[in-house]
Design an enzyme around this catalytic site. Structure first.
Site, PDB file in Angstrom:
ATOM      1  N   CYS A 160      -5.090   0.430   3.713  1.00 28.96           N
ATOM      2  CA  CYS A 160      -5.010  -0.894   4.224  1.00 28.96           C
ATOM      3  C   CYS A 160      -6.425  -1.416   4.021  1.00 28.96           C
ATOM      4  CB  CYS A 160      -4.490  -0.842   5.545  1.00 28.96           C
ATOM      5  SG  CYS A 160      -5.637   0.118   6.799  1.00 28.96           S
TER       6      CYS A 160
ATOM      7  N   ASN B  48      -0.033  -9.057   5.393  1.00 28.30           N
ATOM      8  CA  ASN B  48      -0.082  -7.524   5.596  1.00 28.30           C
ATOM      9  C   ASN B  48       0.073  -7.018   4.210  1.00 28.30           C
ATOM     10  OD1 ASN B  48      -0.086  -5.044   6.663  1.00 28.30           O
ATOM     11  ND2 ASN B  48       1.712  -5.084   8.005  1.00 28.30           N
TER      12      ASN B  48
ATOM     13  N   GLN C 245       0.973  -1.363  -0.084  1.00 28.64           N
ATOM     14  CA  GLN C 245       0.050   0.056  -0.011  1.00 28.64           C
ATOM     15  C   GLN C 245       0.820   1.117  -0.127  1.00 28.64           C
ATOM     16  OE1 GLN C 245      -1.428  -0.935   4.154  1.00 28.64           O
ATOM     17  NE2 GLN C 245      -1.456   1.329   4.343  1.00 28.64           N
TER      18      GLN C 245
ATOM     19  N   HIS D 123      -5.631  -0.806  11.860  1.00 27.18           N
ATOM     20  CA  HIS D 123      -5.276  -1.230  10.605  1.00 27.18           C
ATOM     21  C   HIS D 123      -5.926  -2.442  10.288  1.00 27.18           C
ATOM     22  CE1 HIS D 123      -1.876  -1.943   7.657  1.00 27.18           C
ATOM     23  NE2 HIS D 123      -1.595  -2.964   8.366  1.00 27.18           N
TER      24      HIS D 123
END
Length: 268
Positions: free
Chosen positions: A72, A233, A66, A213
């Site tokens: 996110c 992630n 990102q 997040h």
């Protein structure tokens, strides 16, 4: 070095964010809770797998990046949609985050300034199909986005038909969701133990539960006798364990709050 000299189940290391200021790091933590009432579903736990890894099963695209944009939420959304589509069809494709960042505006999602997976699912539910990454590539890594460039003629025929908010703060319910498909989750990621995570099973309770997040849970298993959630992630493979983190499975809200807001979509 001080941490890694202890008898801990996880290690820390430097990465591309080692020299970022707190403000730069905070800018990429783009999960923004809506504060609205949520209707939760209680899943059947009788068929929960002993362990599962959707990466190995082929339902997870390579780790994305990102960059310096609080998007996110878009990556967590596309990751869960990619997983749902794979489970439904056996086909793995990469969906466009930029479509969500630039087009899913004005409904609570704010591009690089943050958003929420459920609001992105509802954007698709209006009848808009997902575009592929190569048709609508990610260009907002610098921290700002442009105008919506959605092209229905270039879109897939894949969209979200419904989504499920899993009963929160329950290990068995998380496992029930993950037995079916990859699951979108939210965590607290503003602590150094998360920023500099490198390997092993992260079990630091002080990681916190103030969700900021959005990430993707892609399985669960056991390492050195410690049960963990495997989480993808969106900070490139130079962060963490090739872009992943293993969060210890504990009762309640979970390490970093990972069990607080699990949800997943169903595709058409």
């Amino acid at each position: 070095m001080e941490h890694n000299a202890t008898d801990s189940s996880y290690t820390l290391g430097h990465n591309h964010m080692s020299d970022w200021s707190p403000a730069e790091y905070k800018h990429i933590l783009g999960y923004v809770s809506s504060g609205r009432n949520v209707e939760y579903t209680t899943l059947d736990t009788r068929d929960n797998a002993e362990s599962i890894n959707w990466v190995e099963l082929g339902a997870v695209t390579p780790v994305k990046n990102q960059a310096s944009c609080g998007s996110c939420w878009a990556f967590s959304t596309t990751g869960s949609l990619e997983g749902a589509h794979f489970v439904a069809t056996g086909e793995l494709v990469s969906f466009s985050e930029e479509q969500l960042v630039e087009c899913n505006i004005g409904t609570g999602n704010m591009g690089c300034q943050g958003g929420l997976q459920s609001t992105a699912y509802e954007y698709y539910e209006t009848g808009i199909d997902a575009m592929l990454e190569d048709k609508y590539p990610y260009t907002s890594g610098g921290g700002s986005s442009g105008d919506c460039k959605y092209d229905a003629s270039e879109a897939t025929n894949v969209t979200v038909s419904a989504y499920t908010n899993v009963t929160p703060s329950s290990v068995d319910q998380m496992k029930a969701g993950l037995t079916q498909q990859p699951v979108a989750v939210a965590i607290q990621a503003n602590k150094l133990c998360f920023q500099f995570y490198k390997s092993g099973v992260m079990d630091k309770a002080s990681c916190g539960t103030n969700l900021d997040h959005a990430v993707l849970a892609v399985g669960y298993g056991t390492e050195d006798g410690k049960d963990y959630w495997l989480v993808k992630n969106s900070w490139d493979t130079v962060w963490g364990d090739n872009g992943y983190i293993k969060l210890a499975i504990v009762d309640g809200d979970g390490i970093c709050g990972v069990q607080m807001e699990p949800l997943f979509p169903k595709t058409n």
